[in-house]
Write an enzyme that holds these catalytic residues in place. Structure first.
Site, mmCIF file in Angstrom:
data_model
loop_
_atom_site.group_PDB
_atom_site.id
_atom_site.type_symbol
_atom_site.label_atom_id
_atom_site.label_comp_id
_atom_site.label_asym_id
_atom_site.label_seq_id
_atom_site.Cartn_x
_atom_site.Cartn_y
_atom_site.Cartn_z
ATOM 1 N N CYS A 157 -63.159 -100.440 66.693
ATOM 2 C CA CYS A 157 -63.396 -99.374 65.718
ATOM 3 C C CYS A 157 -64.455 -99.763 64.687
ATOM 4 O O CYS A 157 -65.245 -98.916 64.256
ATOM 5 C CB CYS A 157 -62.099 -99.011 65.017
ATOM 6 S SG CYS A 157 -61.229 -100.442 64.355
ATOM 7 N N GLU B 125 -52.026 -103.385 58.884
ATOM 8 C CA GLU B 125 -53.429 -103.005 58.673
ATOM 9 C C GLU B 125 -53.527 -102.120 57.433
ATOM 10 O O GLU B 125 -54.275 -101.147 57.398
ATOM 11 C CB GLU B 125 -53.996 -102.257 59.876
ATOM 12 C CG GLU B 125 -53.997 -103.078 61.147
ATOM 13 C CD GLU B 125 -54.878 -102.474 62.239
ATOM 14 O OE1 GLU B 125 -54.632 -101.315 62.603
ATOM 15 O OE2 GLU B 125 -55.794 -103.160 62.702
HETATM 16 O O1 FUB Z 1 -56.124 -97.187 65.698
HETATM 17 C C1 FUB Z 1 -57.515 -97.002 65.777
HETATM 18 C C2 FUB Z 1 -58.209 -97.984 64.881
HETATM 19 O O2 FUB Z 1 -57.900 -99.293 65.336
HETATM 20 C C3 FUB Z 1 -57.773 -97.974 63.443
HETATM 21 O O3 FUB Z 1 -58.487 -97.106 62.634
HETATM 22 C C4 FUB Z 1 -58.003 -99.380 63.062
HETATM 23 O O4 FUB Z 1 -57.338 -99.744 61.893
HETATM 24 C C5 FUB Z 1 -57.525 -100.122 64.262
HETATM 25 O O5 FUB Z 1 -56.154 -100.223 64.242
HETATM 26 ZN ZN ZN Z 2 -62.121 -100.724 62.211
#
Ligand code: FUB
Ligand code: ZN
Length: 612
Positions: A400, A316
């Site tokens: 999120c 990510e």
């Molecule tokens: O880990 C919490 C949130 O979920 C992160 O900010 C996003 O990238 C996703 O992984």
């Molecule tokens: Zn997000």
């Protein structure tokens, strides 16, 4: 006791001595969204959709479609199961933050009652020692504060942000008190001479600074600074004897020594916000220098033309400089919003408009693509090319991005204006008016334009004052002019701002013209994925081709001879300035990138082959 606390807090705010107004190392103080009213062709319909649709989608998902609210109810009872993922509490807090911002601009007693109901449930889920996290309360408190990647401080940070927002809007401090108790709990466990802790997902740092701004308690700022200082010493652990990969967690070197962007994109953005926030109060030059280096690494070597960041789904996050795949691009919506947050802070620290250029790019492209035109569906991943199989959804297991959009949209007023000792700053071109605190009085400025469709902007002064007005000249604009009350002026340009000197009277009009031709943009030649291609941009908007508009989609090609025409089409995608590109062989129809995937499924691409 609660009563006394409220009075002290209110007194602190009313005598104007909160740290919010005394930020020694900030160049610019932003004008808060609550002092800005938006009446804008482009943004107002979107804010209305946020109010009418987006918040409802989030509330329904939180209360009915998923177990997020039930987790709080179960935690309060101390029985029942936790459902979902260990960071799900954060979505509820982020949605509440968005609801609070919305209440500020559109009061709604029913929505406020909903917020109060949620806050009561949060408060009931707090343990006597101040700890609040439904995952550990329901799955085993013996495991809490062991695995640094389990987002306990991340969830707390989002609760604090929601608490501050709701307090600022309503004056109600129940969640603020819950937040302070959680922070006191954290400070009783971690800190100098206590346990070390590296928050696996940054967020708490910037939230602690907000809590400091709101309460005036410096210990929260110091705790934020201490947490920043924990990184880069090899403390990071999953709590079961496994150390984590420090590259992913911005934990390779102490943050002041960081030179390269690494790891998870959203975490990086929140970390940089926290560093900028602490530096704004402490003047920590080590943080500022590191942020400067990191900004170059992000913006010059690792950012997509949409302002998206984080190339890879595997982490990510970031991979290698100049490696920017389009079909596989991750570009999480949260990361684009994070770019807005971080660049906003950098602009405040420096007074340099290059940060607003990136902010605007991320806001109008990478972030805005994150929500459907109807306001009911969200992208998590924002590629720059699609085979027709990538679509927005109403929600995600990891939600999120929907909750991020929910809190971001109603706060966009924050990014338009700023004020410093000697000037009022106009950063974004969004119509409406602002009440700007200038030297003890309030100055009104209003803006009128059909930006981003056209570059004629009229700024009207609503009251007499004697400071400069600094108007941002976007880096995308190669030709512009300004007149004041009909007389052409040639102002000096400092760090990307036209500096308009003088004494201003009610009714003075600044007319800014930003030439906005269609441009073909080449990527840095080191980005091999875009070799031999061009993207189409007009003003702040990046455009794309969708298969549905283009019979020649597969063979689409542009060249130096391509003739571009742009026309406003009110029936297309909610009203857009569409671009027609005519070559000898083809006619191509471009639409703004943010508006893709709002009709039937079809392929899409931003980078188009270019024939020399
Ligand atoms: O880990 C919490 C949130 O979920 C992160 O900010 C996003 O990238 C996703 O992984
Ligand atoms: Zn997000």
């Amino acid at each position: 006791m609660k009563h006394i606390y409220t009075i002290v807090l209110a007194a602190l705010l009313s005598i104007g001595c909160t740290p919010d107004q005394e930020v020694p190392h900030k160049f610019i103080t932003p004008v808060k969204f609550s002092d800005v009213s938006i009446d804008d062709v482009f943004w107002s319909p979107r804010l209305q959709k946020h109010k009418d649709v987006t918040m409802g989608v989030c509330i329904d998902q939180i209360e009915n479609q998923t177990g997020r609210m039930r987790n709080f109810e179960n935690a309060a009872k101390g029985e029942g199961q936790h459902s979902g993922i260990f960071y799900d509490d954060s979505d509820v807090y982020k949605a509440l933050e968005g609801m609070a911002y919305s209440l500020q601009t559109i009061p709604d007693p029913e929505l406020e009652a909903k917020c109060d109901e949620w806050i009561d449930k949060f408060a009931a889920a707090q343990l006597p020692d101040g700890y609040i996290n439904t995952y550990y309360t329901l799955t085993g408190l013996d495991q809490r504060w062991k695995d640094m990647d389990r987002h306990e401080m991340y969830c707390a940070g989002h609760m604090i942000e929601a608490a501050v927002a709701y307090y600022n809007v309503t004056g109600k401090d129940k969640l603020l008190q819950v937040s302070e108790r959680m922070v006191q709990h954290m400070m009783s466990v971690f800190g100098p001479g206590k346990r070390d802790w590296v928050p696996g997902h940054e967020e708490i740092e910037l939230a602690l600074v907000k809590l400091y701004q709101t309460t005036g308690k410096r210990e929260y700022l110091e705790f934020a600074d201490w947490l920043l200082g924990e990184r880069g010493h090899g403390y990071g652990t999953f709590g079961d004897g496994r150390m984590w990969n420090p590259v992913q967690y911005q934990d390779v070197v102490p943050v002041r020594e960081a030179t390269d962007i690494t790891g998870h994109a959203v975490r990086a953005m929140y970390l940089f916000c926290g560093m900028a926030d602490v530096a704004a109060y402490t003047g920590d030059q080590g943080y500022i220098d590191a942020l400067d280096r990191l900004w170059d690494d992000v913006a010059l070597r690792n950012m997509y033309i949409t302002g998206g960041i984080g190339q890879s789904k595997y982490n990510e996050g970031f991979t290698h400089d100049y490696s920017l795949p389009n079909l596989e691009a991750y570009c999480e919506t949260c990361a684009s919003v994070g770019m807005v947050f971080w660049n906003w802070r950098m602009n405040q620290l420096t007074g340099d408009s290059k940060y607003v250029d990136v902010l605007e790019r991320a806001m109008y492209n990478g972030a805005l693509a994150g929500i459907s035109l109807e306001g009911d569906k969200f992208f998590y991943v924002n590629p720059l090319e699609s085979l027709g199989d990538h679509h927005r959804k109403s929600w995600y297991g990891t939600a999120c991005c929907p909750s991020q959009i929910c809190r971001f949209l109603p706060s966009i007023g924050n990014y338009i204006y700023g004020v410093s000792d000697d000037a009022v700053w106009v950063n974004l071109f969004i119509s409406g008016s602002a009440e700007i605190p200038v030297g003890g009085k309030t100055v009104t400025l209003s803006q009128d334009s059909v930006y981003p469709w056209q570059g004629n902007i009229r700024i009207t002064v609503g009251s007499r004052f004697g400071k400069d007005i600094r108007v941002r000249i976007p880096a995308w604009c190669k030709s512009w002019c300004i007149s004041v009350n009909g007389n052409d002026v040639e102002p000096a340009v400092e760090k990307g701002y036209a500096v308009l000197k003088g004494r201003w009277n009610k009714g003075d009009v600044i007319s800014l013209y930003l030439d906005m031709p269609v441009e073909m943009v080449a990527a840095d030649p080191r980005t091999l994925e875009d070799e031999g291609m061009r993207a189409v941009q007009r003003g702040p908007l990046v455009y794309c081709l969708e298969g549905i508009d283009n019979p020649d989609y597969a063979e689409a090609c542009i060249s130096a001879d391509t003739v571009f025409e742009d026309t406003y089409d009110q029936n297309l995608l909610g009203g857009v300035q569409a671009i027609k590109a005519t070559t000898k062989e083809q006619v191509l129809n471009f639409i703004p990138y943010y508006s893709w995937d709002n009709r039937e499924a079809c392929p899409m691409k931003v980078w188009i082959p270019f024939a020399d």
